[in-house]
Write a protein that holds these residues in place. Sequence first.
Motif, mmCIF file in Angstrom:
data_model
loop_
_atom_site.group_PDB
_atom_site.id
_atom_site.type_symbol
_atom_site.label_atom_id
_atom_site.label_comp_id
_atom_site.label_asym_id
_atom_site.label_seq_id
_atom_site.Cartn_x
_atom_site.Cartn_y
_atom_site.Cartn_z
ATOM 1 N N UNK A 1 27.793 -25.213 -4.989
ATOM 2 C CA UNK A 1 26.392 -25.386 -4.597
ATOM 3 C C UNK A 1 26.281 -26.362 -3.421
ATOM 4 N N UNK A 2 25.064 -26.728 -3.043
ATOM 5 C CA UNK A 2 24.846 -27.337 -1.731
ATOM 6 C C UNK A 2 25.711 -28.562 -1.460
ATOM 7 N N UNK A 3 25.745 -29.531 -2.375
ATOM 8 C CA UNK A 3 26.532 -30.737 -2.106
ATOM 9 C C UNK A 3 27.999 -30.363 -1.946
ATOM 10 N N UNK A 4 28.480 -29.447 -2.770
ATOM 11 C CA UNK A 4 29.861 -28.951 -2.670
ATOM 12 C C UNK A 4 30.107 -28.269 -1.323
ATOM 13 N N UNK A 5 29.071 -27.640 -0.765
ATOM 14 C CA UNK A 5 29.202 -26.958 0.523
ATOM 15 C C UNK A 5 29.392 -27.944 1.672
ATOM 16 N N UNK A 6 28.988 -29.180 1.479
ATOM 17 C CA UNK A 6 29.274 -30.234 2.453
ATOM 18 C C UNK A 6 30.658 -30.831 2.223
ATOM 19 N N UNK A 7 31.062 -30.979 0.948
ATOM 20 C CA UNK A 7 32.318 -31.658 0.635
ATOM 21 C C UNK A 7 33.536 -30.832 1.033
ATOM 22 N N UNK A 8 33.565 -29.561 0.638
ATOM 23 C CA UNK A 8 34.777 -28.752 0.774
ATOM 24 C C UNK A 8 34.969 -28.252 2.206
ATOM 25 N N UNK A 9 36.179 -28.411 2.708
ATOM 26 C CA UNK A 9 36.455 -28.167 4.124
ATOM 27 C C UNK A 9 36.220 -26.730 4.552
ATOM 28 N N UNK A 10 36.441 -25.753 3.647
ATOM 29 C CA UNK A 10 36.309 -24.369 4.102
ATOM 30 C C UNK A 10 34.858 -23.906 4.135
ATOM 31 N N UNK A 11 33.928 -24.726 3.629
ATOM 32 C CA UNK A 11 32.513 -24.354 3.643
ATOM 33 C C UNK A 11 31.728 -25.158 4.665
ATOM 34 N N UNK A 12 32.399 -26.052 5.378
ATOM 35 C CA UNK A 12 31.721 -26.974 6.278
ATOM 36 C C UNK A 12 32.418 -26.972 7.626
ATOM 37 N N UNK A 13 31.766 -26.372 8.638
ATOM 38 C CA UNK A 13 32.334 -26.386 9.988
ATOM 39 C C UNK A 13 31.473 -27.206 10.953
ATOM 40 N N UNK A 14 30.703 -28.132 10.416
ATOM 41 C CA UNK A 14 29.844 -28.974 11.254
ATOM 42 C C UNK A 14 30.690 -29.882 12.155
ATOM 43 N N UNK A 15 30.101 -30.290 13.271
ATOM 44 C CA UNK A 15 30.781 -31.197 14.192
ATOM 45 C C UNK A 15 30.001 -32.499 14.377
ATOM 46 N N UNK A 16 28.965 -32.688 13.531
ATOM 47 C CA UNK A 16 28.164 -33.914 13.618
ATOM 48 C C UNK A 16 28.598 -34.893 12.531
ATOM 49 N N UNK A 17 27.725 -35.814 12.161
ATOM 50 C CA UNK A 17 28.072 -36.864 11.200
ATOM 51 C C UNK A 17 28.280 -36.350 9.781
ATOM 52 N N UNK A 18 27.992 -35.075 9.532
ATOM 53 C CA UNK A 18 28.147 -34.496 8.191
ATOM 54 C C UNK A 18 29.289 -33.492 8.113
ATOM 55 N N UNK A 19 30.151 -33.470 9.098
ATOM 56 C CA UNK A 19 31.263 -32.518 9.076
ATOM 57 C C UNK A 19 32.490 -33.067 9.769
#
Length: 370
Positions: free
Chosen positions: A189-207
């Motif tokens: 779910x959402x918080x997990x989508x920020x934590x796990x590397x394969x679900x998060x390709x952000x390049x800002x302060x949250x990735x």
Amino acid sequence: MSDTSDALFQPYALGGLELPNRIVMPPMTRSRASQPGDVPNELMAAYYAQRASAGLIVSEGTWISPLGKGYAWTPGIHSPAQVAGWRKITQAVHKAGGRIFAQLWHVGRLSHTSLLDGQAPVSSSAIQAEGVNVFVAESNGTPGFVQASKPRALKLEEIHAIVDDYRQAARNAMAAGFDGVELHAANGYLVNQFIDSNANDRTDAYGGSLENRLRFLAEVTQALIEGTGDKRRVGVRLAPLTTLNGCADADPETTYLAAAKLLGTLGIAYIHFAEADWDDAPHMPVEFKRQLRAAFPGTLIYAGKYTAERARIALNEGWADLIAFGRPFVANPDLPERLRIGAPLNTHDRATLFGGSAHGLTDYPALAAA
């Protein structure tokens, strides 16, 4: 019911709560909220009150805002009617002698446009959870499962607004009479989508870096502490080694040891670890559990296909403080007593797990009735 010779039935102090045993009823989606409005109801109150002999109940996932909803007929804690509905449930559980936390839930990308008034789901990134289905209701009320819709990536200001939503949800939970709140940061779910590397390709302060990928977890947890007014009333659910709902991490042991240390610095009451419970699931080594124990000074709860025997081993070896029994609680409202005396367990009816009426929810017999 306390039995100091049996690890499962030793009392336990969780923050300011005194638990009569080490048995937890974990969150389980049952999709019985009243429509319209996804309002908790009297039927749900009866269900939870029947199970109040658990040391602690954690409610089914309850969504914190309209965009946080991902499954049909699941309750929210967003509207005044929802808060009032939950108050009936907490009052029933307390009257029956129980203790109950609210699990606060934002599903992120694990939703469908039909559940969100045509809007796309939101996530850390615009990455679809391929092959993952969510529970919806057709226009005629017929339930079914459909592929989760493709999400859009959250903007920075939207992330900050969701943190505020969590803070308000915690306030709502306390107003509804809950004893505390649990953040659902597991199972894709959402918080997990920020934590796990394969679900998060952000390049800002949250990735990118681990520190950045844990930032959302930290900010939301702090918001829950502020919303409840007491860090002892806050827990977090994590699922370190599972790949449920399409989330996976490149180095999960490093990631989740860091998450445990972070949550320890925030001083929350507990971490609730969801171990995979399907037949070919990844194994969670005891050595990793010992490392988690060393990393986090608070209470550790484990859930995942535990039997009474396995639970007693976990408690006696010291890497767990409380053990959650999921589906056994579905069919056994008096599960603690059955575990205490070694009585047979009722088997749940899979067809009644999601949606429906009292059948398969409140009509399972207790020992005396059986």
